[in-house]
Design an enzyme around this catalytic site. Structure first.
Site, PDB file in Angstrom:
ATOM      1  N   ARG A 110      13.440  23.333  67.649  1.00 13.71           N
ATOM      2  CA  ARG A 110      13.717  22.036  67.028  1.00 13.71           C
ATOM      3  C   ARG A 110      14.627  21.169  67.894  1.00 13.71           C
ATOM      4  O   ARG A 110      14.530  19.945  67.849  1.00 13.71           O
ATOM      5  CB  ARG A 110      14.289  22.205  65.622  1.00 13.71           C
ATOM      6  CG  ARG A 110      15.538  23.048  65.471  1.00 13.71           C
ATOM      7  CD  ARG A 110      15.803  23.285  63.980  1.00 13.71           C
ATOM      8  NE  ARG A 110      17.003  24.045  63.679  1.00 13.71           N
ATOM      9  CZ  ARG A 110      17.065  25.373  63.626  1.00 13.71           C
ATOM     10  NH1 ARG A 110      15.983  26.093  63.889  1.00 13.71           N
ATOM     11  NH2 ARG A 110      18.198  25.991  63.304  1.00 13.71           N
ATOM     12  N   GLU A 167      22.791  27.077  66.092  1.00 13.99           N
ATOM     13  CA  GLU A 167      23.455  26.857  64.815  1.00 13.99           C
ATOM     14  C   GLU A 167      24.178  28.133  64.380  1.00 13.99           C
ATOM     15  O   GLU A 167      23.971  29.215  64.945  1.00 13.99           O
ATOM     16  CB  GLU A 167      22.405  26.446  63.761  1.00 13.99           C
ATOM     17  CG  GLU A 167      22.957  26.089  62.390  1.00 13.99           C
ATOM     18  CD  GLU A 167      23.949  24.941  62.423  1.00 13.99           C
ATOM     19  OE1 GLU A 167      25.025  25.134  63.023  1.00 13.99           O
ATOM     20  OE2 GLU A 167      23.671  23.878  61.837  1.00 13.99           O
ATOM     21  N   ARG A 179      22.004  15.479  66.973  1.00 18.72           N
ATOM     22  CA  ARG A 179      21.458  16.537  66.128  1.00 18.72           C
ATOM     23  C   ARG A 179      19.930  16.480  66.196  1.00 18.72           C
ATOM     24  O   ARG A 179      19.346  15.406  66.363  1.00 18.72           O
ATOM     25  CB  ARG A 179      21.904  16.365  64.674  1.00 18.72           C
ATOM     26  CG  ARG A 179      21.486  17.559  63.803  1.00 18.72           C
ATOM     27  CD  ARG A 179      21.642  17.310  62.317  1.00 18.72           C
ATOM     28  NE  ARG A 179      21.147  18.464  61.562  1.00 18.72           N
ATOM     29  CZ  ARG A 179      20.852  18.450  60.281  1.00 18.72           C
ATOM     30  NH1 ARG A 179      20.998  17.337  59.578  1.00 18.72           N
ATOM     31  NH2 ARG A 179      20.401  19.533  59.684  1.00 18.72           N
ATOM     32  N   HIS A 180      19.287  17.621  66.057  1.00 15.61           N
ATOM     33  CA  HIS A 180      17.828  17.677  66.109  1.00 15.61           C
ATOM     34  C   HIS A 180      17.197  16.861  64.980  1.00 15.61           C
ATOM     35  O   HIS A 180      17.833  16.565  63.959  1.00 15.61           O
ATOM     36  CB  HIS A 180      17.343  19.132  66.022  1.00 15.61           C
ATOM     37  CG  HIS A 180      17.726  19.819  64.740  1.00 15.61           C
ATOM     38  ND1 HIS A 180      17.030  19.647  63.558  1.00 15.61           N
ATOM     39  CD2 HIS A 180      18.731  20.679  64.452  1.00 15.61           C
ATOM     40  CE1 HIS A 180      17.580  20.366  62.602  1.00 15.61           C
ATOM     41  NE2 HIS A 180      18.624  21.006  63.114  1.00 15.61           N
ATOM     42  N   HIS A 232      24.890  31.441  62.503  1.00  9.86           N
ATOM     43  CA  HIS A 232      24.003  32.479  61.962  1.00  9.86           C
ATOM     44  C   HIS A 232      24.471  32.808  60.551  1.00  9.86           C
ATOM     45  O   HIS A 232      25.636  33.113  60.320  1.00  9.86           O
ATOM     46  CB  HIS A 232      24.035  33.727  62.847  1.00  9.86           C
ATOM     47  CG  HIS A 232      22.938  34.704  62.550  1.00  9.86           C
ATOM     48  ND1 HIS A 232      22.857  35.403  61.365  1.00  9.86           N
ATOM     49  CD2 HIS A 232      21.861  35.092  63.283  1.00  9.86           C
ATOM     50  CE1 HIS A 232      21.788  36.181  61.380  1.00  9.86           C
ATOM     51  NE2 HIS A 232      21.158  36.010  62.534  1.00  9.86           N
ATOM     52  N   SER A 259      13.409  19.268  60.491  1.00 14.02           N
ATOM     53  CA  SER A 259      12.584  20.449  60.745  1.00 14.02           C
ATOM     54  C   SER A 259      11.917  20.913  59.452  1.00 14.02           C
ATOM     55  O   SER A 259      12.263  20.464  58.353  1.00 14.02           O
ATOM     56  CB  SER A 259      13.440  21.578  61.321  1.00 14.02           C
ATOM     57  OG  SER A 259      14.371  22.017  60.343  1.00 14.02           O
ATOM     58  N   GLN A 294      18.598  27.623  58.003  1.00 13.81           N
ATOM     59  CA  GLN A 294      17.809  27.897  59.205  1.00 13.81           C
ATOM     60  C   GLN A 294      18.560  28.777  60.199  1.00 13.81           C
ATOM     61  O   GLN A 294      18.018  29.756  60.704  1.00 13.81           O
ATOM     62  CB  GLN A 294      17.404  26.592  59.883  1.00 13.81           C
ATOM     63  CG  GLN A 294      16.470  25.752  59.041  1.00 13.81           C
ATOM     64  CD  GLN A 294      16.160  24.439  59.712  1.00 13.81           C
ATOM     65  OE1 GLN A 294      15.179  24.319  60.428  1.00 13.81           O
ATOM     66  NE2 GLN A 294      17.009  23.447  59.494  1.00 13.81           N
ATOM     67  N   GLY A 295      19.803  28.398  60.490  1.00 16.94           N
ATOM     68  CA  GLY A 295      20.581  29.199  61.426  1.00 16.94           C
ATOM     69  C   GLY A 295      19.862  29.424  62.732  1.00 16.94           C
ATOM     70  O   GLY A 295      19.481  28.494  63.430  1.00 16.94           O
TER      71      GLY A 295
END
Length: 283
Positions: free
Chosen positions: A58, A88, A8-9, A90, A12, A21-22
């Protein structure tokens, strides 16, 4: 055999601001960059043959920071590929809006698949799952075909250097690709469903797929080596004074490290002279 490492990033700006964030292009924080570097330390001995991220900054920044610590990448750099299907979920109307109220319900609902976002572009978890399944099927088909071609050409280098793919994506998508992995018809005989789990930033999953077969009905043997691994985050402390939560800027980091080196050099010179006394003291 094929190995897939999924990360996972890092944290952010949207995470810090508690926003949905989506598909919003939210950059890493400085602390998120630190998390990514630590993930890179945890994975520094891995020999990645491909790196695939979503097309959002990200995940791209996280992958770059992971690779910056990778020993193999320093001598054999590989290209990063961005794939829109790795985005991710939406959230429609909720995109880039506060997640304070909805997220509490989303994470405690007995069946997250009943949650339906509304608005232009909104996706259900089934939509994300279908994206994940599509990507996974294409990925496995590609390597399956590559193995077949190399076998026909008697090129065994494919088998000697087993593919190891690094995927950097997002929390909900990662849950859905793991779900897709479990129920993909070429992987497990008995259909199962992955139980959704919230993921820390830079959580690591490593999966080994041990066999490829020409017949789609023949299952593949899958072994999970790392499952939501976060040991690399232990002891990591956020920078104080709001620095840790500020937007990560790699250029700024280079400037900071330059001045830090200058400062360290000055300190070393001072320490070398310490105890010698001022020449004028003798007067």
């Amino acid at each position: 055999m094929i190995t897939i490492t999924i990360v996972r990033h890092g944290e952010s700006i949207g995470n810090v601001q508690q926003r949905w964030q989506g598909h919003t292009n939210s950059p890493l924080t400085n602390f998120g960059a630190q998390q990514a570097e630590q993930a890179g330390e945890a994975l520094k001995h891995e020999r990645f043959t491909s790196v695939i991220t979503s097309d959002l900054i990200r995940t791209i920044s996280t992958a770059e920071l992971i690779l910056s610590r990778n020993i193999s990448f320093s001598t054999n750099p590989i290209k990063l590929y961005s794939e829109i299907r790795l985005r991710e979920q939406h959230f429609g109307y909720f995109e880039d809006k506060s997640n304070t109220l909805p997220v509490k319900y989303a994470l405690t609902s007995p069946d997250r698949r009943l949650i339906k976002f509304v608005g232009e572009g909104a996706e259900s978890l089934e939509d994300v799952f279908n994206r994940a399944m599509s990507f996974l099927s294409d990925l496995l088909s590609y390597y399956q075909q590559q193995q077949k071609i190399n076998s026909q050409q008697k090129d065994f280098s494919f088998h000697q250097g087993h593919p190891h793919i690094l995927i950097v994506s997002h929390s909900i998508f990662i849950n859905e690709i793991l779900n897709a992995l479990l129920i993909h018809k070429t992987i497990l005989r008995n259909q199962q469903q992955w139980q959704f789990i919230p993921l820390h930033n830079t959580s690591i999953f490593t999966i080994k797929i041990h066999t490829f077969n020409d017949h789609e009905q023949e299952p593949l043997h899958v072994e999970i080596i790392k499952n939501n691994y976060i040991e690399h985050l232990r002891g990591l402390v956020r920078q104080q004074g709001g620095i840790g939560s500020a937007i990560y800027d790699p250029k700024q980091k280079k400037i900071s490290s330059f001045f830090q080196k200058k400062q360290q050099s000055s300190i070393r010179n001072d320490s070398q002279n310490e105890g010698l006394g001022d020449p004028m003291d003798e007067d």
